[in-house]
Design a protein around this motif. Structure first.
Motif, PDB file in Angstrom:
ATOM      1  N   LEU A  49      49.307 -19.403 -24.970  1.00 37.03           N
ATOM      2  CA  LEU A  49      49.776 -19.751 -26.322  1.00 37.03           C
ATOM      3  C   LEU A  49      49.353 -18.783 -27.421  1.00 37.03           C
ATOM      4  O   LEU A  49      49.886 -18.861 -28.525  1.00 37.03           O
ATOM      5  N   TRP A  50      48.400 -17.913 -27.166  1.00 38.03           N
ATOM      6  CA  TRP A  50      47.826 -17.087 -28.224  1.00 38.03           C
ATOM      7  C   TRP A  50      48.782 -15.968 -28.631  1.00 38.03           C
ATOM      8  O   TRP A  50      49.389 -15.305 -27.785  1.00 38.03           O
ATOM      9  N   CYS A  51      48.908 -15.777 -29.941  1.00 41.66           N
ATOM     10  CA  CYS A  51      49.690 -14.674 -30.498  1.00 41.66           C
ATOM     11  C   CYS A  51      48.718 -13.655 -31.078  1.00 41.66           C
ATOM     12  O   CYS A  51      48.180 -13.863 -32.176  1.00 41.66           O
ATOM     13  N   PRO A  52      48.426 -12.562 -30.385  1.00 42.84           N
ATOM     14  CA  PRO A  52      47.418 -11.618 -30.870  1.00 42.84           C
ATOM     15  C   PRO A  52      47.807 -10.929 -32.165  1.00 42.84           C
ATOM     16  O   PRO A  52      46.940 -10.547 -32.958  1.00 42.84           O
ATOM     17  N   GLU A  53      49.103 -10.777 -32.404  1.00 44.96           N
ATOM     18  CA  GLU A  53      49.541 -10.114 -33.635  1.00 44.96           C
ATOM     19  C   GLU A  53      49.177 -10.927 -34.870  1.00 44.96           C
ATOM     20  O   GLU A  53      48.863 -10.368 -35.925  1.00 44.96           O
ATOM     21  N   LYS A  54      49.216 -12.248 -34.756  1.00 45.26           N
ATOM     22  CA  LYS A  54      48.920 -13.106 -35.908  1.00 45.26           C
ATOM     23  C   LYS A  54      47.572 -13.791 -35.805  1.00 45.26           C
ATOM     24  O   LYS A  54      47.095 -14.366 -36.783  1.00 45.26           O
ATOM     25  N   GLY A  55      46.951 -13.755 -34.636  1.00 39.84           N
ATOM     26  CA  GLY A  55      45.660 -14.418 -34.476  1.00 39.84           C
ATOM     27  C   GLY A  55      45.779 -15.923 -34.558  1.00 39.84           C
ATOM     28  O   GLY A  55      44.887 -16.603 -35.073  1.00 39.84           O
ATOM     29  N   LEU A  56      46.867 -16.466 -34.017  1.00 43.85           N
ATOM     30  CA  LEU A  56      47.143 -17.902 -34.065  1.00 43.85           C
ATOM     31  C   LEU A  56      47.735 -18.355 -32.739  1.00 43.85           C
ATOM     32  O   LEU A  56      48.240 -17.546 -31.952  1.00 43.85           O
ATOM     33  N   TYR A  57      47.693 -19.667 -32.518  1.00 45.30           N
ATOM     34  CA  TYR A  57      48.369 -20.253 -31.367  1.00 45.30           C
ATOM     35  C   TYR A  57      49.791 -20.652 -31.738  1.00 45.30           C
ATOM     36  O   TYR A  57      50.053 -21.132 -32.838  1.00 45.30           O
ATOM     37  N   TYR A  58      50.697 -20.464 -30.785  1.00 48.09           N
ATOM     38  CA  TYR A  58      51.999 -21.103 -30.880  1.00 48.09           C
ATOM     39  C   TYR A  58      51.833 -22.588 -30.567  1.00 48.09           C
ATOM     40  O   TYR A  58      50.874 -22.987 -29.908  1.00 48.09           O
ATOM     41  N   HIS A  59      52.774 -23.393 -31.020  1.00 43.53           N
ATOM     42  CA  HIS A  59      52.711 -24.827 -30.721  1.00 43.53           C
ATOM     43  C   HIS A  59      52.910 -25.075 -29.233  1.00 43.53           C
ATOM     44  O   HIS A  59      52.312 -25.998 -28.670  1.00 43.53           O
ATOM     45  N   CYS A  60      53.739 -24.255 -28.577  1.00 41.55           N
ATOM     46  CA  CYS A  60      54.019 -24.536 -27.167  1.00 41.55           C
ATOM     47  C   CYS A  60      54.422 -23.279 -26.432  1.00 41.55           C
ATOM     48  O   CYS A  60      54.682 -22.227 -27.017  1.00 41.55           O
ATOM     49  N   TYR A  61      54.478 -23.414 -25.120  1.00 44.39           N
ATOM     50  CA  TYR A  61      55.019 -22.375 -24.240  1.00 44.39           C
ATOM     51  C   TYR A  61      55.815 -23.061 -23.141  1.00 44.39           C
ATOM     52  O   TYR A  61      55.309 -23.953 -22.452  1.00 44.39           O
ATOM     53  N   HIS A  62      57.080 -22.645 -22.986  1.00 43.31           N
ATOM     54  CA  HIS A  62      57.940 -23.181 -21.941  1.00 43.31           C
ATOM     55  C   HIS A  62      57.836 -22.270 -20.725  1.00 43.31           C
ATOM     56  O   HIS A  62      58.224 -21.099 -20.775  1.00 43.31           O
ATOM     57  N   THR A  63      57.319 -22.815 -19.636  1.00 38.37           N
ATOM     58  CA  THR A  63      57.111 -21.968 -18.461  1.00 38.37           C
ATOM     59  C   THR A  63      58.403 -21.660 -17.714  1.00 38.37           C
ATOM     60  O   THR A  63      58.463 -20.689 -16.960  1.00 38.37           O
ATOM     61  N   LEU A  73      56.120 -32.605 -18.913  1.00 39.03           N
ATOM     62  CA  LEU A  73      57.414 -32.433 -18.261  1.00 39.03           C
ATOM     63  C   LEU A  73      58.557 -32.463 -19.263  1.00 39.03           C
ATOM     64  O   LEU A  73      59.713 -32.606 -18.872  1.00 39.03           O
ATOM     65  N   TRP A  74      58.258 -32.317 -20.533  1.00 39.37           N
ATOM     66  CA  TRP A  74      59.253 -32.274 -21.598  1.00 39.37           C
ATOM     67  C   TRP A  74      58.723 -31.447 -22.764  1.00 39.37           C
ATOM     68  O   TRP A  74      57.511 -31.272 -22.858  1.00 39.37           O
ATOM     69  N   PRO A  75      59.545 -30.922 -23.677  1.00 41.80           N
ATOM     70  CA  PRO A  75      61.014 -30.961 -23.682  1.00 41.80           C
ATOM     71  C   PRO A  75      61.642 -30.054 -22.621  1.00 41.80           C
ATOM     72  O   PRO A  75      62.832 -30.147 -22.363  1.00 41.80           O
ATOM     73  N   HIS A  76      60.860 -29.123 -22.039  1.00 35.98           N
ATOM     74  CA  HIS A  76      61.263 -28.455 -20.807  1.00 35.98           C
ATOM     75  C   HIS A  76      60.295 -28.909 -19.723  1.00 35.98           C
ATOM     76  O   HIS A  76      59.192 -29.367 -20.023  1.00 35.98           O
ATOM     77  N   VAL A  77      60.699 -28.727 -18.467  1.00 37.20           N
ATOM     78  CA  VAL A  77      59.776 -29.026 -17.378  1.00 37.20           C
ATOM     79  C   VAL A  77      58.609 -28.040 -17.443  1.00 37.20           C
ATOM     80  O   VAL A  77      58.811 -26.832 -17.539  1.00 37.20           O
ATOM     81  N   ASN A  78      57.387 -28.569 -17.449  1.00 39.95           N
ATOM     82  CA  ASN A  78      56.170 -27.765 -17.523  1.00 39.95           C
ATOM     83  C   ASN A  78      56.076 -26.967 -18.825  1.00 39.95           C
ATOM     84  O   ASN A  78      55.990 -25.736 -18.827  1.00 39.95           O
ATOM     85  N   THR A  79      56.087 -27.698 -19.926  1.00 33.84           N
ATOM     86  CA  THR A  79      55.836 -27.126 -21.241  1.00 33.84           C
ATOM     87  C   THR A  79      54.369 -27.354 -21.598  1.00 33.84           C
ATOM     88  O   THR A  79      53.855 -28.464 -21.488  1.00 33.84           O
TER      89      THR A  79
END
Length: 432
Positions: A244-258, A198-204
Motif C-alpha cells: 500500500l505504500w506510495c514512496p513518492e508521497k510518503g503515504l498509504y493508499y486506501h487499498c490494493y486490488h491484487t 473478498l470485496w470490492p475485488h477478490v483479495n483486496t
C-alpha cells in the motif's frame, strides 16, 4: 548489530524521558472527561421498536422482531465502539479512576446478558434461514453472530481482552476464543499471510484492516505471552507497507486490488490513521527483544515522516491527505496526534515531533464544541474508484467513529511533553 541498535533505542528513550518534562495538559484532560461523561450520561439500557417507537426494558415475552434494537448507539456491536471502549479504559487508567472501566463492563454485561443474547441470537438464526445473508444486517447485534469479518469482531474483541483480564467472565472468554479462531484460521489471507477482503475485488487489501486485526492480535499477545500474535501483527504491518505504500508521497493508499494489481485512488486520512495507530499499539506491547521490532520501528518513523508533511495550517489533516481542497477531518488527525505523542514519549520518534502533536491538538479542539460535541467526523467509508466519493463523504457529530480516536489522542496528550529547542542566543558564545 542487534545489541547496538537495542542499546541505541534504550538510550534514546532514556534521553527523552529525562530531557522532556511532561506537564499535565488541563485542556486535554478537561475535554476528554467532558466527552467521556457525555457518552456515559447519554447511554440508556433499553430497547426500542424502530417502527412504532415502543420501548422495552426487558425482552421477556417480546415476539421476535427485526425492528427491535438497542436504543443507545454505544451499545451497538460495532468496531467503532470497540475503539471507544479501549479509549475509555485508557482514560480511566490515566486518571486513576474506575468510572469508565465500570461503564464498559456494564455495557458488556448488558450485551452478554443471557436473555438479551437468547432473543437476538434466535432472531438472527431465523432471519438467516428464511431470508439469507443480506437480511441479517437488519438484526440487532448481528455482527456477534455473523463473525465473518474483522469489522464484526476485531476491535470489540480487543476491548474484551482488556476487560476480561480485569473482570473475567465465561461469556467474554468464549467470544475472545471465537474471534481468535476467526482471525488465525478463518480470516481470508493471501498466500504470504497478508489479510485481505473478498470485496470490492477478490483479495483486496484494505488499510483499515491493519487496526481491525492488530487491535486484537497485540492484546492477545500481551495477554497470553504467545509470540505468534506479535509475529503475525508485525508481518501484517510490513506486508501492508509493501502493498500500500506510495514512496513518492510518503503515504498509504486506501487499498490494493491484487487481481489487477492496482491501487485505490485515495490517500484517505483515516486509512493512514488506522495503520499508524495500529503500529503504535504494536510497539507499545511488542517484546523489546522481538526480532522484528527494529523493522517495525523504522516503519513507524517512515509513516510519521510522511504524515507530518501534510499537516494543514490549522493543525488538522485533510480528509484526503494530499488534497487541500478536501475538508479538515478529525478522526485521521486524532490518530496522528495519538501516534506521534506516544512515539515521542516512548522514544520511537525524535522529541521535535511533539510540536506536530501539539499543533494537531489545537486543530482538534476547534472541532470540539464547548458542550463537548465532536464534529467533522467522516462517515463510515468503503472503497470506491473515484476521488469524488471521498470528497463527498458526510460529516457526522458525536459518533463513536470519531469519539474513540479523539479520546485516545486526548488521553495521550494529557501528559505529553512540551516542545523545546536550543535557542540561537544560547549558542553564540560557542562560535569562535
Amino acid at each position: 548489530m542487534k545489541k547496538i541498535y537495542t542499546y541505541f533505542i534504550f538510550s534514546f528513550a532514556l534521553l527523552c524521558s529525562t530531557s522532556l518534562i511532561a506537564q499535565t495538559n488541563e485542556k486535554a484532560r478537561e475535554t476528554a472527561v467532558m466527552i467521556a461523561d457525555r457518552i456515559l450520561k447519554s447511554t440508556t439500557y433499553d430497547f426500542v421498536d424502530k417502527k412504532n417507537g415502543k420501548t422495552y426494558t426487558s425482552l421477556k415475552n417480546v415476539p421476535l422482531n427485526k425492528n427491535v434494537k438497542v436504543q443507545s448507539k454505544y451499545l451497538d456491536w460495532h468496531y467503532t465502539n470497540g475503539v471507544t471502549n479501549i479509549a475509555l479504559m485508557e482514560l480511566g487508567d490515566k486518571l486513576g479512576t474506575s468510572k469508565y472501566e465500570n461503564y464498559v463492563l456494564k455495557n458488556m454485561n448488558f450485551i452478554f446478558d443471557d436473555a438479551n443474547q437468547d432473543y437476538f441470537h434466535r432472531l438472527y438464526d431465523q432471519t438467516l434461514e428464511q431470508e439469507g445473508w443480506r437480511a441479517v444486517n437488519h438484526v440487532n447485534w448481528h455482527m456477534i453472530y455473523r463473525n465473518k469479518r474483522l469489522d464484526d469482531n476485531g476491535p470489540m474483541g480487543a476491548s474484551l481482552i482488556v476487560l476480561n483480564r480485569r473482570h473475567p467472565e465465561q461469556a467474554f472468554q468464549k467470544y475472545i476464543g471465537q474471534t481468535d479462531y476467526h482471525l488465525m484460521v478463518s480470516e481470508p489471507r493471501l498466500a504470504d499471510g497478508t489479510i485481505a477482503r473478498l470485496w470490492p475485488h477478490v483479495n483486496t487489501i484494505w488499510a483499515d484492516d491493519a487496526f481491525m486485526a492488530l487491535s486484537f492480535l497485540v492484546r492477545m499477545g500481551e495477554a497470553t505471552g504467545d509470540a505468534k500474535y506479535f509475529d503475525d501483527a508485525a508481518n501484517q504491518i510490513l506486508n501492508y507497507t509493501r502493498y500500500l505504500w506510495c514512496p513518492e508521497k510518503g503515504l498509504y493508499y486506501h487499498c490494493y486490488h491484487t487481481d489487477n494489481k492496482a491501487h485505490g485512488v485515495a490517500h484517505w486520512s483515516r486509512a493512514n490513521g488506522w495503520v499508524f495507530m495500529a503500529t503504535a499499539d504494536l510497539l507499545a506491547r511488542m517484546p523489546a527483544d522481538h526480532p522484528m521490532r527494529e523493522d517495525v520501528i523504522r516503519n513507524f518513523r517512515m509513516q510519521a515522516d510522511g504524515l507530518i508533511r501534510y499537516q494543514g495550517a490549522n493543525g488538522l489533516w485533510h480528509q484526503l491527505l494530499d488534497k487541500e481542497d478536501s475538508y479538515e477531518e478529525i478522526t485521521g488527525t486524532a490518530m496522528f496526534v495519538f501516534g506521534i505523542a506516544r512515539g515521542v514519549k516512548q522514544g520511537w520518534l525524535h522529541p521535535d515531533y511533539i510540536y506536530v502533536a501539539w499543533e494537531g491538538l489545537k486543530g482538534m479542539l476547534t472541532k470540539i464544541t464547548p458542550e463537548s460535541d465532536v464534529t467533522a467526523i467522516c462517515a463510515g467509508t468503503g472503497i470506491m474508484p473515484a476521488l469524488s466519493f471521498y470528497y463527498n463523504r458526510p460529516q457526522w457529530k458525536n459518533d463513536p467513529m470519531g469519539e474513540g480516536p479523539v479520546l485516545r489522542a486526548l488521553v495521550e496528550m494529557i501528559d505529553a511533553p512540551k516542545y523545546t529547542e536550543i535557542k540561537a542566543e544560547q549558542q553564540y558564545d560557542k562560535i569562535k
